[in-house]
Design an enzyme around this catalytic site. Structure first.
Site, PDB file in Angstrom:
ATOM      1  N   GLY A 176       0.835  -1.204   0.000  1.00 36.85           N
ATOM      2  CA  GLY A 176       0.000   0.000   0.000  1.00 36.85           C
ATOM      3  C   GLY A 176       0.862   1.243   0.000  1.00 36.85           C
ATOM      4  N   GLY A 177       0.288   2.338   0.463  1.00 38.92           N
ATOM      5  CA  GLY A 177       0.985   3.618   0.415  1.00 38.92           C
ATOM      6  C   GLY A 177       1.949   3.799   1.576  1.00 38.92           C
TER       7      GLY A 177
ATOM      8  N   GLY B 230       1.784   2.567   5.529  1.00 37.58           N
ATOM      9  CA  GLY B 230       2.887   1.667   5.862  1.00 37.58           C
ATOM     10  C   GLY B 230       3.662   2.153   7.076  1.00 37.58           C
TER      11      GLY B 230
ATOM     12  N   GLU C  29       5.625  -3.393   0.974  1.00 42.14           N
ATOM     13  CA  GLU C  29       5.695  -3.120  -0.471  1.00 42.14           C
ATOM     14  C   GLU C  29       4.982  -1.796  -0.676  1.00 42.14           C
ATOM     15  OE1 GLU C  29       7.046  -5.091  -2.910  1.00 42.14           O
ATOM     16  OE2 GLU C  29       7.718  -6.610  -1.501  1.00 42.14           O
TER      17      GLU C  29
ATOM     18  N   CYS D 121       2.357   0.806  -8.936  1.00 38.17           N
ATOM     19  CA  CYS D 121       3.513   1.215  -8.130  1.00 38.17           C
ATOM     20  C   CYS D 121       4.798   1.321  -8.958  1.00 38.17           C
ATOM     21  CB  CYS D 121       3.702   0.260  -6.962  1.00 38.17           C
ATOM     22  SG  CYS D 121       3.874  -1.449  -7.485  1.00 38.17           S
TER      23      CYS D 121
HETATM   24  P1  NAP Z   1      -3.405   2.459   1.082  1.00 40.13           P
HETATM   25  O1  NAP Z   1      -4.388   3.550   1.181  1.00 40.13           O
HETATM   26  O2  NAP Z   1      -2.132   2.588   1.801  1.00 40.13           O
HETATM   27  O3  NAP Z   1      -4.179   1.135   1.543  1.00 40.13           O
HETATM   28  C1  NAP Z   1      -3.602  -0.151   1.445  1.00 40.13           C
HETATM   29  C2  NAP Z   1      -4.293  -1.070   2.414  1.00 40.13           C
HETATM   30  O4  NAP Z   1      -3.971  -0.662   3.744  1.00 40.13           O
HETATM   31  C3  NAP Z   1      -5.819  -1.052   2.327  1.00 40.13           C
HETATM   32  O5  NAP Z   1      -6.317  -2.336   2.577  1.00 40.13           O
HETATM   33  C4  NAP Z   1      -6.176  -0.100   3.454  1.00 40.13           C
HETATM   34  O6  NAP Z   1      -7.493  -0.256   3.935  1.00 40.13           O
HETATM   35  C5  NAP Z   1      -5.160  -0.511   4.491  1.00 40.13           C
HETATM   36  N1  NAP Z   1      -4.900   0.463   5.539  1.00 40.13           N
HETATM   37  C6  NAP Z   1      -4.916   1.809   5.445  1.00 40.13           C
HETATM   38  N2  NAP Z   1      -4.593   2.352   6.636  1.00 40.13           N
HETATM   39  C7  NAP Z   1      -4.361   1.331   7.482  1.00 40.13           C
HETATM   40  C8  NAP Z   1      -3.985   1.245   8.851  1.00 40.13           C
HETATM   41  N3  NAP Z   1      -3.772   2.322   9.593  1.00 40.13           N
HETATM   42  N4  NAP Z   1      -3.838   0.032   9.406  1.00 40.13           N
HETATM   43  C9  NAP Z   1      -4.034  -1.084   8.675  1.00 40.13           C
HETATM   44  N5  NAP Z   1      -4.413  -1.071   7.379  1.00 40.13           N
HETATM   45  C10 NAP Z   1      -4.557   0.127   6.792  1.00 40.13           C
HETATM   46  O7  NAP Z   1      -3.025   2.167  -0.435  1.00 40.13           O
HETATM   47  P2  NAP Z   1      -3.968   2.081  -1.701  1.00 40.13           P
HETATM   48  O8  NAP Z   1      -4.451   3.454  -2.048  1.00 40.13           O
HETATM   49  O9  NAP Z   1      -4.965   0.995  -1.561  1.00 40.13           O
HETATM   50  O10 NAP Z   1      -2.902   1.598  -2.781  1.00 40.13           O
HETATM   51  C11 NAP Z   1      -2.041   2.456  -3.420  1.00 40.13           C
HETATM   52  C12 NAP Z   1      -0.643   2.399  -2.853  1.00 40.13           C
HETATM   53  O11 NAP Z   1      -0.171   1.062  -2.849  1.00 40.13           O
HETATM   54  C13 NAP Z   1       0.325   3.173  -3.718  1.00 40.13           C
HETATM   55  O12 NAP Z   1       1.174   3.943  -2.910  1.00 40.13           O
HETATM   56  C14 NAP Z   1       1.102   2.081  -4.430  1.00 40.13           C
HETATM   57  O13 NAP Z   1       2.375   2.461  -4.873  1.00 40.13           O
HETATM   58  C15 NAP Z   1       1.151   1.027  -3.397  1.00 40.13           C
HETATM   59  N6  NAP Z   1       1.424  -0.269  -4.026  1.00 40.13           N
HETATM   60  C16 NAP Z   1       2.653  -0.846  -3.848  1.00 40.13           C
HETATM   61  C17 NAP Z   1       2.953  -2.054  -4.482  1.00 40.13           C
HETATM   62  C18 NAP Z   1       4.272  -2.740  -4.287  1.00 40.13           C
HETATM   63  O14 NAP Z   1       4.339  -3.935  -4.537  1.00 40.13           O
HETATM   64  N7  NAP Z   1       5.312  -2.052  -3.868  1.00 40.13           N
HETATM   65  C19 NAP Z   1       1.997  -2.657  -5.286  1.00 40.13           C
HETATM   66  C20 NAP Z   1       0.771  -2.031  -5.452  1.00 40.13           C
HETATM   67  C21 NAP Z   1       0.488  -0.841  -4.808  1.00 40.13           C
HETATM   68  P3  NAP Z   1      -8.675   0.667   3.371  1.00 40.13           P
HETATM   69  O15 NAP Z   1      -8.841   0.285   1.946  1.00 40.13           O
HETATM   70  O16 NAP Z   1      -9.823   0.304   4.220  1.00 40.13           O
HETATM   71  O17 NAP Z   1      -8.238   2.088   3.542  1.00 40.13           O
END
Ligand code: NAP
Length: 470
Positions: free
Chosen positions: A225-226, A230, A245, A279
């Site tokens: 995730g973001g 993270g 990641e 990503c």
């Molecule tokens: P996100 O907002 O960070 O959410 C990712 C996951 O984390 C979701 O299931 C979210 O739940 C959960 N989450 C959020 N806050 C949390 C907390 N405090 N405690 C536990 N879980 C929590 O990311 P996104 O918008 O879905 O995805 C985009 C990001 O993912 C981008 O930054 C992208 O670069 C990154 N990404 C990285 C990779 C890699 O392999 N490096 C691959 C794909 C994506 P909710 O949905 O309920 O908010």
């Protein structure tokens, strides 16, 4: 759809609506999980762990293979789910399904290769009479937290190796795209995965995240995730293994000796795949000034040919962003860059969640769209004097997941390989090339650890040493 706790599909009164981002139509609902549901799921996973760690490896292999076959046999249904709950076009979604089948299949294959080695105890004076070895055992209960942009395959990247390694899992999929994850859970259950090994809790990260990541029974958090979420999770997790990641701000370098057709076509695809919500999607392109004009002209022309529309239309090249809020965010970032001197070469318009593929030039260094991860269909073009300047600028961000370089000169390729601070370099393709057996992960703020089945399996198992005193 329902969530999965202790082998049962569980519904709740309080629901979360899952909507198509293109037209806001309601697709389905999922339960809005609570901290109590997370607690129940972890209690179930304790039982699941003792079951899975005792399952013979051939049985884990059979289950993972069968789950892969089930996904394959229902590929079009999975693709439509990905394409309607998320941003991907149906053609992009079909590729994701194919990759998820690969991910599960490779997980089955790698389960056979979780090996240790004998140790030369007698090479140490005083240990002449010792013999022994180490082998790898499962880590325990893994909390898997996944993002919206690859709602099936990134879930498979956690469930496949976790199950192959003998662990139990509590999965929390992204709230906007939980349906593909639940369908993968159904395939695993249909394939014969014993109850309790996999638990899926749907719900808002802000509401149930803490219960999941702070519980001491969880031995590893595998998060994709973001950076913001993270970092918050890392601060709260306590003593646990962490796999992170995270995002990036991906550079691609175009050298004057490149194959220009390839550089243009593959960089356009890499910039706008999944609406740029990728990503490793191309965000910054550094072009040697001798070929800058030609590249800019052809890149903009090719971008203008992209057909934006509903995800299920076969001829759509790019769908909507995941929410209107995200489209408004990128609109603000682009407007901010323009106010500071950037020029929009094409795109820059928004209608609801749809943001046109956008190309920018003269982006001032340091503005948000230059420094942060855009995660949107925008790309910045920068002329550079030479490869040295390109590498210095490419490295001048706080991220480092993938980078791409287009060159026909092997010396340029090796210079970039050695000097770019990233987890992966793609030569003569876009930075967004990935197959599921590669080690995948980043440096700097892009993350900790590696995925890619073999590498995830190392993270999801631990060595245990055995020594006999003869
Ligand atoms: P996100 O907002 O960070 O959410 C990712 C996951 O984390 C979701 O299931 C979210 O739940 C959960 N989450 C959020 N806050 C949390 C907390 N405090 N405690 C536990 N879980 C929590 O990311 P996104 O918008 O879905 O995805 C985009 C990001 O993912 C981008 O930054 C992208 O670069 C990154 N990404 C990285 C990779 C890699 O392999 N490096 C691959 C794909 C994506 P909710 O949905 O309920 O908010």
């Amino acid at each position: 759809m329902e969530m999965l706790i202790a082998g049962k599909w569980v519904d709740k009164k309080e629901k979360i609506e899952v909507r198509n981002p293109y037209d806001d139509s309601l697709l389905d609902t999922v339960p809005s999980g609570t901290a109590a549901d997370v607690d129940e799921a972890i209690t179930a996973a304790e039982k699941g762990y003792s079951i899975n760690r005792s399952l013979p490896v051939h049985e884990r292999i059979r289950i993972l293979r069968k789950a892969a076959d089930i996904v394959d046999a229902n590929a079009e249904d999975y693709a439509r789910t990905i394409a309607t709950e998320g941003s991907k076009t149906i053609r992009e979604a079909r590729k994701e399904v194919m990759r998820a089948v690969q991910t599960m299949t490779i997980s089955a294959e790698e389960a056979r290769r979780i090996v240790g080695e004998t140790l030369p105890f007698d090479s140490v004076p005083g240990s002449e009479n010792r013999v022994g070895y180490y082998y790898r055992f499962p880590i325990g209960i893994i909390a898997a937290i996944t993002p919206f942009n690859d709602p099936l395959n990134l879930v498979a990247h956690k469930l496949g190796p976790a199950i192959a390694g003998g662990n139990a899992v509590v999965l929390k999929p992204a709230t906007v795209t939980p349906l593909s994850a639940i369908k993968l859970g159904k395939a695993l259950m249909e394939a014969g995965l014993p109850a309790n090994v996999l638990n899926i809790v749907t719900g808002y990260g802000a509401k149930i995240g803490d219960a999941l990541v702070t519980d001491p029974r969880i031995r590893m958090i595998s998060f994709t995730g973001g950076v913001e979420a993270g970092e918050e999770i890392v601060k709260k997790a306590g003593l646990k293994k962490i796999g992170m990641e995270l995002g990036s701000n991906t550079p691609v370098i175009v050298c004057k000796d490149c194959d220009m057709d390839k550089a243009v076509e593959l960089s356009v695809s890499g910039a706008f795949w999944a609406v740029g919500q990728n990503c490793i999607g191309v965000q910054r392109i550094y072009i040697e000034e001798d070929v800058y004009e030609e590249f800019e002209k052809r890149f903009v022309e090719r971008t203008r040919e992209m057909k934006v529309g509903p995800q299920l239309d076969e001829d759509t090249d790019m769908g909507p962003m995941i929410t209107e809020g995200e489209a408004k965010r990128i609109e603000r970032w682009v407007n901010d860059a323009v106010e500071k001197g950037a020029r929009i070469l094409t795109g820059g318009e928004r209608a609801g969640a749809v943001y046109q593929p956008t190309v920018l030039a003269d982006v001032p260094p340091g503005c948000t769209i230059d420094k942060e991860e855009v995660f949107a269909p925008t790309v910045n073009l920068y002329p550079v004097r030479n490869l040295d300047e390109a590498i210095t600028k490419a490295n001048d961000v706080n991220f480092g997941l993938h980078a791409g370089i287009f060159t026909q000169d092997i010396n340029n390729a090796f210079k970039a390989i050695y000097e770019l601070d990233v987890g992966g370099i793609i030569v003569n393709d876009s930075s967004d090339y990935r197959v599921d057996l590669m080690p995948f992960g980043g440096v700097k703020k892009s993350g900790l650890g590696r995925e890619g089945i073999k590498f995830a399996l190392q993270e999801m198992t631990e060595p245990k040493v055995v020594c006999f005193n003869l």
